[in-house]
Design a protein around this motif. Structure first.
Motif, PDB file in Angstrom:
ATOM      1  N   PRO A 164       0.813  -1.226   0.000  1.00  0.00           N
ATOM      2  CA  PRO A 164       0.000   0.000   0.000  1.00  0.00           C
ATOM      3  C   PRO A 164       0.842   1.269   0.000  1.00  0.00           C
ATOM      4  N   ALA A 165       1.951   1.266   0.771  1.00  0.00           N
ATOM      5  CA  ALA A 165       2.793   2.464   0.824  1.00  0.00           C
ATOM      6  C   ALA A 165       3.441   2.729  -0.527  1.00  0.00           C
ATOM      7  N   ALA A 166       3.915   1.661  -1.190  1.00  0.00           N
ATOM      8  CA  ALA A 166       4.557   1.839  -2.500  1.00  0.00           C
ATOM      9  C   ALA A 166       3.551   2.279  -3.546  1.00  0.00           C
ATOM     10  N   LEU A 167       2.332   1.732  -3.474  1.00  0.00           N
ATOM     11  CA  LEU A 167       1.305   2.120  -4.431  1.00  0.00           C
ATOM     12  C   LEU A 167       0.936   3.589  -4.257  1.00  0.00           C
ATOM     13  N   CYS A 168       0.779   4.013  -3.004  1.00  0.00           N
ATOM     14  CA  CYS A 168       0.461   5.421  -2.739  1.00  0.00           C
ATOM     15  C   CYS A 168       1.601   6.335  -3.182  1.00  0.00           C
ATOM     16  N   ALA A 169       2.838   5.864  -3.002  1.00  0.00           N
ATOM     17  CA  ALA A 169       3.982   6.666  -3.440  1.00  0.00           C
ATOM     18  C   ALA A 169       3.995   6.819  -4.952  1.00  0.00           C
ATOM     19  N   SER A 170       3.632   5.738  -5.654  1.00  0.00           N
ATOM     20  CA  SER A 170       3.581   5.807  -7.116  1.00  0.00           C
ATOM     21  C   SER A 170       2.507   6.774  -7.592  1.00  0.00           C
ATOM     22  N   VAL A 171       1.316   6.687  -6.977  1.00  0.00           N
ATOM     23  CA  VAL A 171       0.229   7.589  -7.340  1.00  0.00           C
ATOM     24  C   VAL A 171       0.594   9.030  -6.996  1.00  0.00           C
ATOM     25  N   ALA A 172       1.242   9.220  -5.841  1.00  0.00           N
ATOM     26  CA  ALA A 172       1.634  10.573  -5.431  1.00  0.00           C
ATOM     27  C   ALA A 172       2.600  11.190  -6.432  1.00  0.00           C
ATOM     28  N   GLY A 173       3.512  10.369  -6.971  1.00  0.00           N
ATOM     29  CA  GLY A 173       4.435  10.891  -7.970  1.00  0.00           C
ATOM     30  C   GLY A 173       3.715  11.389  -9.203  1.00  0.00           C
ATOM     31  N   GLN A 174       2.702  10.639  -9.647  1.00  0.00           N
ATOM     32  CA  GLN A 174       1.913  11.068 -10.804  1.00  0.00           C
ATOM     33  C   GLN A 174       1.156  12.357 -10.497  1.00  0.00           C
ATOM     34  N   ILE A 175       0.598  12.437  -9.307  1.00  0.00           N
ATOM     35  CA  ILE A 175      -0.180  13.624  -8.934  1.00  0.00           C
ATOM     36  C   ILE A 175       0.711  14.845  -8.811  1.00  0.00           C
ATOM     37  N   LEU A 176       1.939  14.663  -8.336  1.00  0.00           N
ATOM     38  CA  LEU A 176       2.851  15.803  -8.207  1.00  0.00           C
ATOM     39  C   LEU A 176       3.178  16.413  -9.566  1.00  0.00           C
ATOM     40  N   ARG A 177       3.400  15.558 -10.548  1.00  0.00           N
ATOM     41  CA  ARG A 177       3.683  16.082 -11.874  1.00  0.00           C
ATOM     42  C   ARG A 177       2.447  16.767 -12.458  1.00  0.00           C
ATOM     43  N   LEU A 178       1.288  16.152 -12.270  1.00  0.00           N
ATOM     44  CA  LEU A 178       0.049  16.743 -12.762  1.00  0.00           C
ATOM     45  C   LEU A 178      -0.220  18.076 -12.068  1.00  0.00           C
ATOM     46  N   ARG A 179       0.088  18.132 -10.791  1.00  0.00           N
ATOM     47  CA  ARG A 179      -0.122  19.356 -10.021  1.00  0.00           C
ATOM     48  C   ARG A 179       0.735  20.505 -10.556  1.00  0.00           C
ATOM     49  N   ARG A 180       1.970  20.179 -10.940  1.00  0.00           N
ATOM     50  CA  ARG A 180       2.851  21.217 -11.470  1.00  0.00           C
ATOM     51  C   ARG A 180       2.307  21.768 -12.785  1.00  0.00           C
ATOM     52  N   GLN A 181       1.757  20.897 -13.635  1.00  0.00           N
ATOM     53  CA  GLN A 181       1.182  21.350 -14.896  1.00  0.00           C
ATOM     54  C   GLN A 181      -0.048  22.225 -14.656  1.00  0.00           C
ATOM     55  N   MET A 182      -0.857  21.837 -13.674  1.00  0.00           N
ATOM     56  CA  MET A 182      -2.047  22.636 -13.372  1.00  0.00           C
ATOM     57  C   MET A 182      -1.668  23.993 -12.809  1.00  0.00           C
ATOM     58  N   GLU A 183      -0.600  24.045 -12.017  1.00  0.00           N
ATOM     59  CA  GLU A 183      -0.165  25.337 -11.489  1.00  0.00           C
ATOM     60  C   GLU A 183       0.281  26.262 -12.615  1.00  0.00           C
ATOM     61  N   ALA A 184       0.977  25.705 -13.613  1.00  0.00           N
ATOM     62  CA  ALA A 184       1.369  26.516 -14.769  1.00  0.00           C
ATOM     63  C   ALA A 184       0.140  26.980 -15.543  1.00  0.00           C
ATOM     64  N   GLN A 185      -0.849  26.097 -15.658  1.00  0.00           N
ATOM     65  CA  GLN A 185      -2.085  26.469 -16.354  1.00  0.00           C
ATOM     66  C   GLN A 185      -2.788  27.608 -15.623  1.00  0.00           C
ATOM     67  N   ARG A 186      -2.833  27.519 -14.304  1.00  0.00           N
ATOM     68  CA  ARG A 186      -3.478  28.571 -13.518  1.00  0.00           C
ATOM     69  C   ARG A 186      -2.722  29.897 -13.649  1.00  0.00           C
TER      70      ARG A 186
END
Length: 592
Positions: free
Chosen positions: A240-262
């Motif tokens: 579970p910890a590794a899966l959450c870490a993997s998902v968090a990595g994807q969300i961090l990159r997506l978050r950076r793109q959304m911040e640029a969009q904003r």
């Protein structure tokens, strides 16, 4: 067997009773579930501006287009789709004769559904633009259908509500919400930059990007849902910890793109609503003179007497394609000083009206996007001007300094060097934003003068436009700073994001922050931005240097709910999809 009950808000289809919207139902006869028809309603409206004109266009959309054509053009064959055909229009239900002609020569265009602007049958009548002809045809359209048209209730013909054609286009998937907003910007664009911004937004690329982000959030949520629902029954390759870490990595990159969009949405809003520019300086520094030179006319009063401007005077101008709102304001000087001649830059008594003008000038300066500090080259900087300008610099406002009246300087070269050093030291303004001008020379110059730029006003304006350009250029996330031209193009289109989209992006980012906190990854965002964004091979995984504990404090339920809310914010931007769609989530779960 499909049975439609028009008088009920229910639809019987394949032996199932389904509640439907009383205004819409899906086209089950054609099997096309993507096209939604407004129940037996045909709308029409004048699409061109009212008044006298060479041509007036009436647009009709709905199932009764053919009947309307047959009533207006009796005994005439239907025009070939998408081909203009010349026809005479007659009063419906009367024998064709010279006395029943509505228009002696109208161009008719027929567009069959579904490949039309609204997704329905569309009929366009291009009439002679006389007001009487337009009124006569508009009055004839709703009476086109005979009373005996059908044993059932005949299709309703009515004048369209404001924006209803566009609403039907959205309902029938012919256009998305970002495109609709860009269409509105196109109609209101008054400068070249506004036109370019609106044209970028009329493509489907912006909506496609939002939908792509929504799908990524849905996939990430599906992984967490699988962990919640099947962790006890199924074997997972990852903890579970590794899966959450993997998902968090994807969300961090997506978050950076959304911040640029904003951030780009904020920059695009400067293009859309205009850049607020304030002129700040001491009395008689030349603010009004400079404003008149910028707008190219005598927009404000200029006099040798100080204090001619007491309130904020705003003037709109198209400057190099940018819409600019220039604000001329009262001159700043320290209150309470006695003696001296205000007209010569001294500090005489400050009256109540001037105090209010100074207060408003400071407020307008702090609210501006660009501040132009106008300084008399023959005098020292007024303390009030220095303090207010420094506050603007500290707030991140773009500050440009115009040293005026350089015609009074005996040794211009030495004085300019001294002024540059002084301004950079006091206000921390870069040297390329410090300009030396003479409004007097610009006013007194002969139109036939050989001097290309009297008073350096044009050079100053080019510097100002360069500032506008840097303020409104698209930001590109670090991970996208490549030579990939299509990627750069996408971020240029993000400037077309509206204020509504920006608010929903902020809401989505808040939900993503909640997710990162729930999985214990909120503290790795700075690392991800600085390190992972520089790795071209990064595929959304956390850096190996970041260790995940054996039993971290992870609330998967809150994390999954945060992703659902984030995806819902994305869905509200485009008006498509639903982040809570159970079947979509289950599809991801079973696939995993």
């Amino acid at each position: 067997m499909n049975i439609h009950f028009r008088s009920s808000s229910y639809l019987v289809s394949n032996s199932k009773l389904v509640q439907i919207n009383p205004y819409f139902h899906r086209n089950y006869h054609t099997g096309n579930s993507n096209v939604i028809h407004h129940e037996d309603s045909t709308i029409y409206a004048l699409s061109t501006a009212p008044g006298k004109a060479a041509i007036a266009v009436i647009r009709i959309s709905g199932p009764a287009c053919l009947q309307i054509y047959q009533s207006l053009c009796p005994s005439k064959p239907l025009p070939k789709p998408r081909h203009a055909t010349l026809r005479r229009l007659y009063t419906p239900h009367l024998l064709p004769s010279p006395s029943t002609i509505l228009d002696s020569g109208a161009l008719i265009l027929y567009f069959p559904s579904p490949s039309t602007v609204t997704g329905e049958d569309v009929l366009e009548l291009h009439l002679h633009g006389g007001p009487a002809i337009v009124r006569a045809v508009l009055a004839a359209i709703p009476s086109s259908l005979p009373a005996s048209h059908s044993l059932h209730t005949p299709p309703r013909i009515r004048y369209a509500e404001p924006g209803e054609f566009t609403r039907r286009a959205f309902t029938n998937n012919r256009i998305d919400l970002p495109q609709i907003e860009a269409l509105g910007d196109s109609l209101s664009a008054s400068t070249e930059r506004q036109r370019q911004l609106a044209v970028r937004g009329t493509t489907a690329a912006l909506a496609a990007r939002y939908e792509h982000w929504r799908q990524l959030l849905l996939l990430a949520r599906g992984e967490l849902e699988a962990l919640i629902d099947f962790s006890e029954d199924q074997h997972f390759d990852e903890s579970p910890a590794a899966l959450c870490a993997s998902v968090a990595g994807q969300i961090l990159r997506l978050r950076r793109q959304m911040e640029a969009q904003r951030a780009n949405a904020v920059r695009g809003e400067l293009l859309r609503s205009g850049i607020g520019v304030a002129l700040l300086g001491a009395p008689n520094a030349g603010k009004s003179s400079l404003l008149n030179r910028i707008v190219g006319r005598e927009a404000v009063i200029v006099a040798a007497e100080a204090g001619t401007t007491r309130d904020v005077v705003e003037v709109g101008v198209d400057l190099g394609g940018w819409l600019v709102r220039l604000g001329d304001m009262a001159g700043l000087r320290r209150a309470g000083l006695a003696g001296g001649d205000v007209g010569e830059g001294g500090g005489g008594p400050v009256g109540v009206v001037e105090q209010e003008g100074i207060k408003r000038a400071k407020q307008r300066a702090l609210e501006s996007d660009v501040l132009i500090v106008v300084q008399d080259a023959s005098r020292d900087i007024d303390p009030e001007v220095k303090v207010t300008a420094k506050e603007c610099v500290d707030l991140g406002i773009n500050v440009v300094v115009a040293i005026n009246k350089v015609d009074k300087l005996s040794n211009a070269t030495a004085a300019e060097a001294r002024w540059k050093e002084m301004i950079q030291s006091a206000l921390d303004v870069p040297s390329d934003r410090i300009f030396f001008i003479s409004c007097r020379n610009a006013v007194n110059s002969d139109t036939n003068s050989s001097e290309p730029d009297p008073g350096n006003i044009q050079f100053f304006l080019q510097g100002l436009i360069s500032t506008f350009k840097s303020m409104t250029s698209a930001l590109i996330p670090d991970s996208d700073t490549t030579d990939d031209i299509p990627g750069a193009s996408i971020w240029q289109e993000s400037l077309g994001a509206t204020e509504r989209q920006r608010v929903l992006l902020s809401e989505c980012l808040d939900h993503l922050d909640t997710f990162l906190t729930a999985v214990g990854a909120a503290d790795i965002a700075p690392y991800e931005s600085q390190q992972l964004s520089q790795d071209p091979l990064w595929e959304g995984k956390l850096a190996p240097e970041i260790e995940v504990g054996d039993e971290p404090a992870i609330d998967i339920v809150i994390a999954a709910e945060s992703l659902r809310a984030a995806a819902d914010s994305m869905a509200r931007i485009t008006g498509r999809g639903d982040a809570g769609d159970v079947e979509e989530v289950l599809g991801v779960v079973f696939e995993k």
